[in-house]
Design an enzyme around this catalytic site. Structure first.
Site, short mmCIF file in Angstrom:
data_model
loop_
_atom_site.label_atom_id
_atom_site.label_comp_id
_atom_site.label_asym_id
_atom_site.label_seq_id
_atom_site.Cartn_x
_atom_site.Cartn_y
_atom_site.Cartn_z
N TYR A 1 0.81 -1.21 0.00
CA TYR A 1 0.00 0.00 0.00
C TYR A 1 0.85 1.27 0.00
CZ TYR A 1 -4.20 -2.78 0.99
OH TYR A 1 -5.25 -3.67 0.93
N LYS B 1 4.30 -13.91 5.55
CA LYS B 1 4.47 -14.83 4.43
C LYS B 1 5.96 -14.97 4.13
CE LYS B 1 2.52 -17.54 1.36
NZ LYS B 1 1.85 -18.78 1.77
N ASP C 1 -1.85 -17.45 5.28
CA ASP C 1 -2.92 -18.30 4.80
C ASP C 1 -3.37 -19.29 5.87
OD1 ASP C 1 -0.22 -18.68 3.89
OD2 ASP C 1 -0.81 -20.58 3.02
N ASP D 1 -5.27 -5.52 6.42
CA ASP D 1 -6.51 -5.09 5.80
C ASP D 1 -7.44 -6.28 5.60
OD1 ASP D 1 -8.37 -3.43 4.62
OD2 ASP D 1 -7.24 -3.13 2.77
#
Length: 337
Positions: free
Chosen positions: A124, A173, A206, A230
């Site tokens: 972002y 991640k 995930d 988010d």
């Protein structure tokens, strides 16, 4: 007297913000509201989505209370005003609590999760461009810094300590994105070592989503990077009844912005059916930020009473209620008395 820049926003923003302001004014806290404009309302009035007058007000007050703003989706129109304000005032910590409500029917009960999201870096950061003249290949750059990672993880641990929380989970991640997510995870581990009184856990993003919908009770405070935060904050909203119940705080070193995290919902603008709970909850967070704890508890107790009874709530909470935004606001005011 606290000076606050008031941005009512677009779509349903003015109607729900009017109720929130009425309720906060009745709480006992002394607020001087300075109304300003942003988003489509500002663009239509001043030809820009962030007028200089609005920025001047926030520059002076260092505190803003904001309704939802409309941002165009896709490659046209202005960028997210929320993102621009967060970057301009370095509001690096986005805090979104999601807690189960009595009177709201959901798959789980007793959910109590706080998402602490890094608010200024990651994908972002807005560093994107086309790689070809035909504009058929686009590239986005994710920016992660040690300083940005350290301060957001420290914020999460301090929040946990100050609010009697027991556990902080870092979501990442780093198994795939070795450099950006790896830096974030390594920094989180370093910070966690300074807080031996708080349990530390780490989960791949995930896997976090899977575990959250299987057993959300294993989570307490979650800290993560911008885009993952988010996404996770919307997921936690779904666990407790939807975005209409979720507030957001954007915190920097010397400025703060409080808001509902849902959109402007132009499809129900003017219909007097929008749920004001999220912005009222954001107002409660603002009152706590101002050390107006007694006023905050007065509003929170009244709001929880009205929602739990389920009589004077908007149709999203009780389809048979027939109660509008203004009537729900009045019921909360009555409960405060």
């Amino acid at each position: 007297m606290h000076n606050v820049t008031l941005i009512k926003g677009d779509g349903i923003g003015p109607s729900i913000m009017d109720e929130a302001v009425r309720i906060i004014d009745a709480s006992g806290a002394k607020i001087n509201w300075e109304e300003a404009y942003a988003g489509m309302a500002a663009y239509n009035k001043f030809g820009t989505p962030i007028p200089d007058q609005t920025l001047a007000s926030i520059d002076k007050n260092r505190l803003a209370f904001k309704g939802p703003l409309t941002t165009a989706v896709g490659g046209t129109g202005f960028r997210s005003i929320n993102v621009e304000l967060r970057k301009k005032y370095d509001l690096y910590a986005n805090v979104r609590p999601a807690k189960s409500w009595q009177g709201v029917n959901t798959r789980f009960t007793d959910v109590d999760i706080v998402i602490v999201r890094e608010n200024t870096e990651g994908l972002y950061a807005g560093l994107e461009h086309f790689l070809t003249p035909k504009k058929d290949i686009a590239e986005s750059l994710a920016v992660v810094t040690r300083q940005g990672s350290q301060r957001i993880v420290e914020y999460a641990f301090e929040y946990a300590r100050d609010n009697g929380r027991k556990k902080v989970t870092v979501c990442h991640k780093a198994n795939i994105l070795k450099y950006t997510q790896g830096l974030f995870l390594d920094t989180a581990r370093e910070v966690a070592a300074k807080y031996p009184d708080i349990q530390f856990d780490e989960k791949i993003i995930d896997a976090t989503c899977m575990h959250m919908v299987m057993n959300p009770h294993q989570f307490d405070v979650i800290v993560t990077t911008n885009m993952f935060g988010d996404i996770l904050s919307d997921l936690t909203a779904g666990l407790v009844g939807g975005l209409g119940l979720i507030p957001g705080a954007n915190i920097g070193e010397d400025a703060a912005l409080f808001e509902a995290v849902h959109g402007s919902a132009p499809d129900i603008e003017g219909k007097n059916i929008a749920n004001p709970t999220a912005v009222i909850m954001a107002g409660i967070m603002m009152l706590d930020h101002l050390k107006e704890h007694e006023a905050a508890r007065r509003v929170q107790n009244a709001l929880e009473k009205v929602v739990s009874e389920g009589k004077f709530v908007t149709p999203d909470l009780n389809p048979t209620s027939g109660v509008g935004t203004d009537a729900m606001g009045q019921a909360i005011l009555d409960a405060m008395k």
